[in-house]
Design a protein around this motif. Structure first.
Motif, PDB file in Angstrom:
ATOM      1  N   MET A  85       0.968  -1.269  -0.082  1.00  0.00           N
ATOM      2  CA  MET A  85      -0.112  -0.076  -0.179  1.00  0.00           C
ATOM      3  C   MET A  85       0.917   1.258  -0.053  1.00  0.00           C
ATOM      4  N   VAL A  86       0.694   1.992  -0.961  1.00  0.00           N
ATOM      5  CA  VAL A  86       1.469   3.414  -0.925  1.00  0.00           C
ATOM      6  C   VAL A  86       0.728   4.483   0.029  1.00  0.00           C
ATOM      7  N   LYS A  87       1.833   5.165   0.709  1.00  0.00           N
ATOM      8  CA  LYS A  87       1.072   6.294   1.508  1.00  0.00           C
ATOM      9  C   LYS A  87       0.697   7.471   0.638  1.00  0.00           C
ATOM     10  N   SER A  88      -0.278   7.941   1.349  1.00  0.00           N
ATOM     11  CA  SER A  88      -0.748   9.334   0.543  1.00  0.00           C
ATOM     12  C   SER A  88       0.211  10.555   0.751  1.00  0.00           C
ATOM     13  N   ASP A  89       0.899  10.351   1.936  1.00  0.00           N
ATOM     14  CA  ASP A  89       1.770  11.595   2.343  1.00  0.00           C
ATOM     15  C   ASP A  89       2.974  11.637   1.608  1.00  0.00           C
ATOM     16  N   PRO A  90       3.262  12.591   0.901  1.00  0.00           N
ATOM     17  CA  PRO A  90       4.545  12.717  -0.151  1.00  0.00           C
ATOM     18  C   PRO A  90       5.793  12.943   0.645  1.00  0.00           C
ATOM     19  N   ARG A  91       5.489  13.331   2.086  1.00  0.00           N
ATOM     20  CA  ARG A  91       6.782  13.418   2.710  1.00  0.00           C
ATOM     21  C   ARG A  91       7.036  12.167   3.611  1.00  0.00           C
ATOM     22  N   GLN A  92       6.408  11.268   3.389  1.00  0.00           N
ATOM     23  CA  GLN A  92       6.769   9.843   4.136  1.00  0.00           C
ATOM     24  C   GLN A  92       7.612   9.005   3.180  1.00  0.00           C
ATOM     25  N   LEU A  93       8.700   8.416   3.595  1.00  0.00           N
ATOM     26  CA  LEU A  93       9.430   7.348   2.707  1.00  0.00           C
ATOM     27  C   LEU A  93       8.676   6.042   3.017  1.00  0.00           C
ATOM     28  N   PRO A  94       8.807   5.160   1.795  1.00  0.00           N
ATOM     29  CA  PRO A  94       8.058   4.025   1.806  1.00  0.00           C
ATOM     30  C   PRO A  94       8.581   3.104   2.773  1.00  0.00           C
ATOM     31  N   SER A  95       7.987   2.305   3.321  1.00  0.00           N
ATOM     32  CA  SER A  95       8.371   1.291   4.460  1.00  0.00           C
ATOM     33  C   SER A  95       9.087   0.079   3.481  1.00  0.00           C
ATOM     34  N   SER A  96       9.875  -0.791   4.445  1.00  0.00           N
ATOM     35  CA  SER A  96      10.636  -1.813   3.638  1.00  0.00           C
ATOM     36  C   SER A  96       9.728  -2.636   2.858  1.00  0.00           C
ATOM     37  N   ALA A  97       8.430  -2.686   3.296  1.00  0.00           N
ATOM     38  CA  ALA A  97       7.615  -3.657   2.640  1.00  0.00           C
ATOM     39  C   ALA A  97       7.148  -3.031   1.200  1.00  0.00           C
ATOM     40  N   GLU A  98       7.227  -1.739   1.162  1.00  0.00           N
ATOM     41  CA  GLU A  98       6.803  -1.204   0.004  1.00  0.00           C
ATOM     42  C   GLU A  98       7.889  -0.905  -1.096  1.00  0.00           C
ATOM     43  N   LEU A  99       9.266  -1.237  -0.488  1.00  0.00           N
ATOM     44  CA  LEU A  99      10.299  -1.047  -1.444  1.00  0.00           C
ATOM     45  C   LEU A  99      10.211  -2.204  -2.607  1.00  0.00           C
ATOM     46  N   PRO A 100      10.744  -1.895  -3.867  1.00  0.00           N
ATOM     47  CA  PRO A 100      10.820  -2.932  -4.968  1.00  0.00           C
ATOM     48  C   PRO A 100      12.181  -3.824  -4.413  1.00  0.00           C
ATOM     49  N   CYS A 101      12.007  -5.221  -4.895  1.00  0.00           N
ATOM     50  CA  CYS A 101      13.039  -5.949  -4.454  1.00  0.00           C
ATOM     51  C   CYS A 101      13.419  -6.754  -5.827  1.00  0.00           C
ATOM     52  N   SER A 102      14.425  -7.258  -5.961  1.00  0.00           N
ATOM     53  CA  SER A 102      15.029  -8.046  -7.159  1.00  0.00           C
ATOM     54  C   SER A 102      14.470  -9.189  -7.631  1.00  0.00           C
ATOM     55  N   ASP A 103      14.158  -9.599  -8.817  1.00  0.00           N
ATOM     56  CA  ASP A 103      13.284 -10.581  -9.249  1.00  0.00           C
ATOM     57  C   ASP A 103      14.576 -11.789  -9.803  1.00  0.00           C
ATOM     58  N   ASP A 104      15.642 -11.349  -9.401  1.00  0.00           N
ATOM     59  CA  ASP A 104      16.956 -12.216  -9.649  1.00  0.00           C
ATOM     60  C   ASP A 104      17.035 -12.427 -11.282  1.00  0.00           C
ATOM     61  N   THR A 105      16.876 -11.350 -12.028  1.00  0.00           N
ATOM     62  CA  THR A 105      16.816 -11.311 -13.484  1.00  0.00           C
ATOM     63  C   THR A 105      18.225 -10.415 -13.506  1.00  0.00           C
ATOM     64  N   PRO A 106      19.031 -10.832 -14.080  1.00  0.00           N
ATOM     65  CA  PRO A 106      20.465  -9.862 -14.191  1.00  0.00           C
ATOM     66  C   PRO A 106      20.010  -9.133 -15.472  1.00  0.00           C
ATOM     67  N   TYR A 133      16.370   7.389  -2.327  1.00  0.00           N
ATOM     68  CA  TYR A 133      14.878   8.294  -2.410  1.00  0.00           C
ATOM     69  C   TYR A 133      15.177   9.779  -2.022  1.00  0.00           C
ATOM     70  N   HIS A 134      14.391  10.471  -2.489  1.00  0.00           N
ATOM     71  CA  HIS A 134      14.670  12.050  -2.377  1.00  0.00           C
ATOM     72  C   HIS A 134      13.148  12.460  -2.057  1.00  0.00           C
ATOM     73  N   THR A 135      13.309  13.775  -1.652  1.00  0.00           N
ATOM     74  CA  THR A 135      12.085  14.427  -1.382  1.00  0.00           C
ATOM     75  C   THR A 135      11.852  15.353  -2.465  1.00  0.00           C
ATOM     76  N   THR A 136      12.401  15.719  -3.505  1.00  0.00           N
ATOM     77  CA  THR A 136      12.122  16.599  -4.563  1.00  0.00           C
ATOM     78  C   THR A 136      11.722  15.780  -5.785  1.00  0.00           C
ATOM     79  N   GLY A 137      11.323  16.503  -6.712  1.00  0.00           N
ATOM     80  CA  GLY A 137      10.984  15.819  -7.875  1.00  0.00           C
ATOM     81  C   GLY A 137       9.398  15.430  -8.006  1.00  0.00           C
ATOM     82  N   VAL A 138       9.019  14.789  -8.858  1.00  0.00           N
ATOM     83  CA  VAL A 138       7.707  14.301  -9.205  1.00  0.00           C
ATOM     84  C   VAL A 138       7.181  13.532  -8.051  1.00  0.00           C
ATOM     85  N   SER A 139       7.942  12.486  -7.534  1.00  0.00           N
ATOM     86  CA  SER A 139       7.150  11.754  -6.646  1.00  0.00           C
ATOM     87  C   SER A 139       8.562  11.331  -5.755  1.00  0.00           C
TER      88      SER A 139
END
Length: 74
Positions: free
Chosen positions: A1-22, A58-64
């Motif tokens: 679930m993505v947080k609606s507050d843009p000042r909050q960084l994503p939790s570890s569960a929301e971060l993308p992970c590797s699919d083991d494809t080089p 991750y950064h707090t400037t830019g589009v998202s």
């Protein structure tokens, strides 16, 4: 679930992970490793530096703030 507050960084569960494809070819692995070797050699007596590859920043400037910047090395 993505947080609606843009000042909050994503939790570890929301971060993308590797699919083991080089995605890097041999040169893309060699060049950052060569740079790391040179930095370790030149700055062997220093402990105030850090080098990493293929790591999202991750950064707090830019589009998202939920979209990481992924440099080849930093």
């Amino acid at each position: 679930m993505v947080k609606s507050d843009p000042r909050q960084l994503p939790s570890s569960a929301e971060l993308p992970c590797s699919d083991d494809t080089p995605v890097d070819n041999e040169d893309q692995n060699f060049i950052p490793n060569l740079l790391l070797f040179l930095l370790q050699y030149i700055w062997a007596n220093r402990n105030d530096w850090f080098f990493s590859v293929d790591m999202g920043v991750y950064h707090t400037t830019g589009v998202s703030p939920l979209v990481p910047i992924v440099p080849d090395g930093f």
